[in-house]
Design a protein around this motif. Structure first.
Motif, PDB file in Angstrom:
ATOM      1  N   LEU A  27      40.235  -0.671 -17.653  1.00  0.00           N
ATOM      2  CA  LEU A  27      41.398   0.127 -17.287  1.00  0.00           C
ATOM      3  C   LEU A  27      41.329   0.478 -15.792  1.00  0.00           C
ATOM      4  O   LEU A  27      42.302   0.307 -15.054  1.00  0.00           O
ATOM      5  N   VAL A  37      41.993  -2.661 -13.575  1.00  0.00           N
ATOM      6  CA  VAL A  37      43.402  -3.058 -13.502  1.00  0.00           C
ATOM      7  C   VAL A  37      44.205  -2.053 -12.680  1.00  0.00           C
ATOM      8  O   VAL A  37      45.051  -2.432 -11.872  1.00  0.00           O
ATOM      9  N   LEU A  57      43.540  -2.755  -9.113  1.00  0.00           N
ATOM     10  CA  LEU A  57      44.163  -4.020  -8.716  1.00  0.00           C
ATOM     11  C   LEU A  57      45.673  -3.853  -8.563  1.00  0.00           C
ATOM     12  O   LEU A  57      46.324  -4.555  -7.796  1.00  0.00           O
ATOM     13  N   ASP A  58      46.239  -2.921  -9.319  1.00  0.00           N
ATOM     14  CA  ASP A  58      47.681  -2.707  -9.374  1.00  0.00           C
ATOM     15  C   ASP A  58      48.192  -1.888  -8.191  1.00  0.00           C
ATOM     16  O   ASP A  58      49.361  -1.901  -7.869  1.00  0.00           O
ATOM     17  N   VAL A  82      49.493  -0.164  -4.976  1.00  0.00           N
ATOM     18  CA  VAL A  82      50.140  -0.530  -3.720  1.00  0.00           C
ATOM     19  C   VAL A  82      50.095   0.638  -2.755  1.00  0.00           C
ATOM     20  O   VAL A  82      49.688   0.501  -1.602  1.00  0.00           O
ATOM     21  N   VAL A  83      50.488   1.827  -3.253  1.00  0.00           N
ATOM     22  CA  VAL A  83      50.741   2.970  -2.386  1.00  0.00           C
ATOM     23  C   VAL A  83      49.494   3.394  -1.610  1.00  0.00           C
ATOM     24  O   VAL A  83      49.491   3.443  -0.381  1.00  0.00           O
ATOM     25  N   PRO A 138      48.292  -6.685  -3.449  1.00  0.00           N
ATOM     26  CA  PRO A 138      49.620  -6.056  -3.486  1.00  0.00           C
ATOM     27  C   PRO A 138      50.182  -5.718  -2.102  1.00  0.00           C
ATOM     28  O   PRO A 138      51.377  -5.894  -1.886  1.00  0.00           O
ATOM     29  N   LEU A 160      49.174 -13.370 -10.127  1.00  0.00           N
ATOM     30  CA  LEU A 160      48.834 -12.000 -10.536  1.00  0.00           C
ATOM     31  C   LEU A 160      49.196 -11.773 -12.004  1.00  0.00           C
ATOM     32  O   LEU A 160      48.461 -11.123 -12.747  1.00  0.00           O
ATOM     33  N   SER A 196      46.802 -10.725 -15.385  1.00  0.00           N
ATOM     34  CA  SER A 196      47.030  -9.688 -16.409  1.00  0.00           C
ATOM     35  C   SER A 196      47.018 -10.281 -17.805  1.00  0.00           C
ATOM     36  O   SER A 196      46.465  -9.694 -18.723  1.00  0.00           O
ATOM     37  N   ILE A 208      51.432  -6.966 -22.437  1.00  0.00           N
ATOM     38  CA  ILE A 208      51.378  -7.836 -21.251  1.00  0.00           C
ATOM     39  C   ILE A 208      52.158  -7.244 -20.071  1.00  0.00           C
ATOM     40  O   ILE A 208      51.581  -7.046 -18.999  1.00  0.00           O
ATOM     41  N   TRP A 211      50.328  -4.241 -18.562  1.00  0.00           N
ATOM     42  CA  TRP A 211      49.166  -4.494 -17.709  1.00  0.00           C
ATOM     43  C   TRP A 211      49.522  -5.297 -16.458  1.00  0.00           C
ATOM     44  O   TRP A 211      48.670  -5.571 -15.639  1.00  0.00           O
ATOM     45  N   THR A 212      50.772  -5.744 -16.360  1.00  0.00           N
ATOM     46  CA  THR A 212      51.134  -6.565 -15.204  1.00  0.00           C
ATOM     47  C   THR A 212      51.449  -5.691 -14.004  1.00  0.00           C
ATOM     48  O   THR A 212      52.053  -4.629 -14.129  1.00  0.00           O
ATOM     49  N   ASN A 213      51.032  -6.170 -12.851  1.00  0.00           N
ATOM     50  CA  ASN A 213      51.243  -5.484 -11.594  1.00  0.00           C
ATOM     51  C   ASN A 213      52.683  -4.979 -11.450  1.00  0.00           C
ATOM     52  O   ASN A 213      53.641  -5.732 -11.612  1.00  0.00           O
ATOM     53  N   LEU A 214      52.815  -3.691 -11.110  1.00  0.00           N
ATOM     54  CA  LEU A 214      54.124  -3.067 -10.983  1.00  0.00           C
ATOM     55  C   LEU A 214      54.970  -3.739  -9.906  1.00  0.00           C
ATOM     56  O   LEU A 214      56.170  -3.928 -10.070  1.00  0.00           O
ATOM     57  N   LEU A 215      54.315  -4.133  -8.824  1.00  0.00           N
ATOM     58  CA  LEU A 215      55.034  -4.792  -7.738  1.00  0.00           C
ATOM     59  C   LEU A 215      55.604  -6.125  -8.211  1.00  0.00           C
ATOM     60  O   LEU A 215      56.754  -6.468  -7.912  1.00  0.00           O
ATOM     61  N   VAL A 216      54.802  -6.864  -8.976  1.00  0.00           N
ATOM     62  CA  VAL A 216      55.248  -8.161  -9.493  1.00  0.00           C
ATOM     63  C   VAL A 216      56.455  -7.970 -10.404  1.00  0.00           C
ATOM     64  O   VAL A 216      57.440  -8.709 -10.312  1.00  0.00           O
ATOM     65  N   TYR A 230      57.620   5.292  -5.794  1.00  0.00           N
ATOM     66  CA  TYR A 230      57.737   4.947  -4.385  1.00  0.00           C
ATOM     67  C   TYR A 230      58.039   3.458  -4.218  1.00  0.00           C
ATOM     68  O   TYR A 230      58.975   3.078  -3.521  1.00  0.00           O
ATOM     69  N   VAL A 231      57.264   2.617  -4.895  1.00  0.00           N
ATOM     70  CA  VAL A 231      57.380   1.173  -4.696  1.00  0.00           C
ATOM     71  C   VAL A 231      58.726   0.646  -5.200  1.00  0.00           C
ATOM     72  O   VAL A 231      59.449  -0.042  -4.466  1.00  0.00           O
TER      73      VAL A 231
END
Lengths: 267, 307
Positions: free
Chosen positions: A202, A205, A208-209, A211-212, A226, A248, A252, B130, B133-138, B245-246
């Motif tokens: 957890l 991830v 890795l997630d 950005v800010v 990111p 990316l 996941s 899925i 767990w995937t990148n928020l930006l993506v 924010y993003v």
């Protein structure tokens, strides 16, 4: 009678809305991955199927450096967060109430209660001054920041696992004159391992997630995956963005599938 | 007094000390890198802005004033700051709408998954995890592709002949709402699913056997038992939406800013650190109010069910 045949599990309209929900969740991601195989440079102009942009990404020095930074950062932050969170979880569970127990619990969860942007600004104010005073511009700032917001995420599953654990095995070990350390290493730790693994994943991830935090605290020239993606999005929209995004996404899927397989084997 | 209580208390104290030592690394990290910086933010909110960002160490309440008011440059009169109020209202409004939208789609989805047979349930749950767990930006980039001027919807509508030229959907409140609802949807589904899964369907069947109508059963039997999951999901969506924010940055740009983006501006081009600090505290307080409201809702419910 029609009413008798009605099944409570199948409320009218639910299946339709649910399937619609899955379609909405997946169509954008499928289109994203589809676009990553576009041979053309300009997104939206389909010029045939090709792996060109994956090859380009894997030869792109900036992307590779960012990937390396991200993996190193996530590994270190998750590792430190998991170790300290395990200790904190051991401290706050399985005891009669002691003075400060609630305080520890609250402090460890505190980063979750503040919006990430606020935490990023707060750290920026302090770390910008540290940066100026010491001249150090390495990865240390990001490791510290990521570790901080990873701790509560690692803490949650570890604490949950500890609370569900049976004390009698440890009592039995103690009755058989095992030392406290031996009991911990041979009884508590193996029982706790799934919780620790879940906490680490957890935290990994979540790091890795991010950005800010990274965007605000990185030194010039430093990029994580990111922040690199965010920069590319600002500079030039090419199909390479979709290739990187798909990579990316693949990470996941692998992580979810991996943890899925791991928990299924045990069950 | 005898000795026994004393030694017992000593043992208790020793145990407490040992527990504090165990927790010390985590507590120290969070104190130094989260709580201390937040205290500095509170301090900065009552200082004077410096010329090139940063602050001068002169006490001032101007930062807090500027959260809601603006001062006329010529005659110093105060008026409500339309720009800030708009962004504040948009942040709260869009977060509420995001929560509502994820409720509409998320609750039936959670219900659907929880009522499948176990093997199929695992599959559907996997499909929700899925994106979770995937990148928020993506995921934000994926939604952006749908509604860009040259995106999927516009090209589809053009091809169908429904429109002559692309509709501008990006950089609007709608775009931000769509983006946030999309990225936060799994946060609604998972807790509601956990609540529905625990629901004993025999209770609802008992209701039917006693000639309760569908709606009555839903309202009086199912809803009270699934409510904690719905409340948890709502807070899990509302809180990150408020501080987002993003997603607003990509979907809304400079036209549809949220509080997070306004805060960032004060530390970038805007360069008014005390105002940025005051806005940060405002945002944090809004989140805390939501969290306190949440704990009161849930603890109140427990009290009633035990009573």
């Amino acid at each position: 009678m029609a009413e008798r045949a009605f099944n409570i599990r199948r409320l009218p309209g639910v299946a339709t809305l649910a399937i619609g929900c899955f379609v909405i969740l997946y169509i954008p991601m499928v289109i994203l991955v589809g676009n990553s195989f576009n041979a053309g440079k300009v997104i939206g102009h389909w010029e045939g199927v090709s792996l060109h942009w994956y090859v380009a990404a894997l030869h792109n020095e900036a992307f590779l450096a960012a990937a390396q930074t991200s993996l190193l950062l996530a590994t270190l932050a998750a590792l430190i967060a998991t170790i300290t969170a395990t200790m904190a979880a051991l401290a706050t569970t399985r005891a009669a109430d002691f003075r400060g127990q609630g305080a520890i619990h609250l402090i460890v969860n505190q980063p979750l209660m503040v919006p990430e942007i606020v935490l990023a600004i707060a750290l920026l104010i302090i770390l910008a001054q540290v940066k100026q005073a010491t001249g150090y511009t390495g990865l240390g700032y990001l490791i510290a920041a990521h570790t901080t917001f990873c701790i509560p995420f690692a803490y949650m599953p570890i604490r949950a696992r500890l609370e569900g654990m049976d004390l009698s095995l440890e009592t039995a070990a103690a009755d058989l004159y095992a030392s406290r350390f031996y009991t911990f290493r041979r009884v508590t730790l193996p029982l706790l391992a799934p919780g620790i693994l879940a906490g680490f994943m957890l935290a990994f991830v979540v790091s890795l997630d991010d950005v800010v935090m990274s965007d605000f605290l990185k030194s010039p020239g430093q990029e994580t995956l990111p922040t690199y993606l965010m920069g590319e999005l600002r500079r030039n929209l090419t199909s390479e963005i979709y290739a990187i995004s798909s990579l990316l996404l693949l990470i996941s899927v692998l992580i979810v599938a991996g943890s899925w397989a791991a928990t299924r084997k045990k069950a | 007094m005898g000795e026994a209580p004393n030694t017992e208390r000593d043992a208790q104290n020793a145990d407490a000390r040992q527990r504090w030592r165990l927790a010390l690394p985590a507590v120290t990290i969070i104190m130094v890198f989260s709580i201390l910086p937040l205290i500095v933010v509170v301090l900065y909110s009552v200082l004077t802005p410096g010329d090139y960002g940063n602050v001068r160490w002169v006490f001032s309440t101007e930062g807090w004033f500027s959260v809601l008011f603006e001062r006329d440059i010529f005659d110093d009169t105060l008026s409500l700051s339309d720009a800030h109020l708009t962004i504040l209202a948009r942040s709260v409004g869009l977060s509420l709408l995001t929560t509502a939208l994820t409720l509409i789609f998320g609750v039936p989805t959670a219900w659907f998954i929880a009522t499948r047979p176990p093997a199929a349930r695992a599959f559907w749950l996997f499909l929700v995890t899925i994106p979770f767990w995937t990148n928020l930006l993506v995921r934000t980039i994926a939604v952006q592709e749908m509604i860009r001027s040259e995106g999927v919807f516009n090209r589809l509508f053009l091809w169908l002949g429904l429109i002559d030229q692309p509709i501008q959907m990006m950089f609007t409140n709608f775009a931000v709402l769509l983006g946030m609802a999309y990225v936060f949807l799994p946060l609604m589904v998972l807790p509601v699913f956990a609540a529905v899964e625990k629901f004993d369907f025999r209770l609802a069947e008992a209701g039917y056997d006693l000639y309760a109508s569908r709606l009555f059963c839903l309202r009086k039997v199912i809803l009270p038992l699934v409510r904690p999951g719905i409340i948890a999901g709502s807070i899990l969506v509302f809180v990150p939406s408020l501080g987002a924010y993003v997603t607003p940055r990509i979907m809304g740009g400079g036209k549809s800013m949220m509080l997070g983006n306004l805060i960032e501006m004060q530390f970038g081009q805007g360069r008014n650190w005390p105002l940025g600090a005051a806005l940060s505290i405002t945002l944090t307080l809004l989140v805390l109010i939501a969290l306190i409201y949440y704990t009161r809702l849930t603890s109140g419910r427990q009290g009633r069910s035990h009573g």
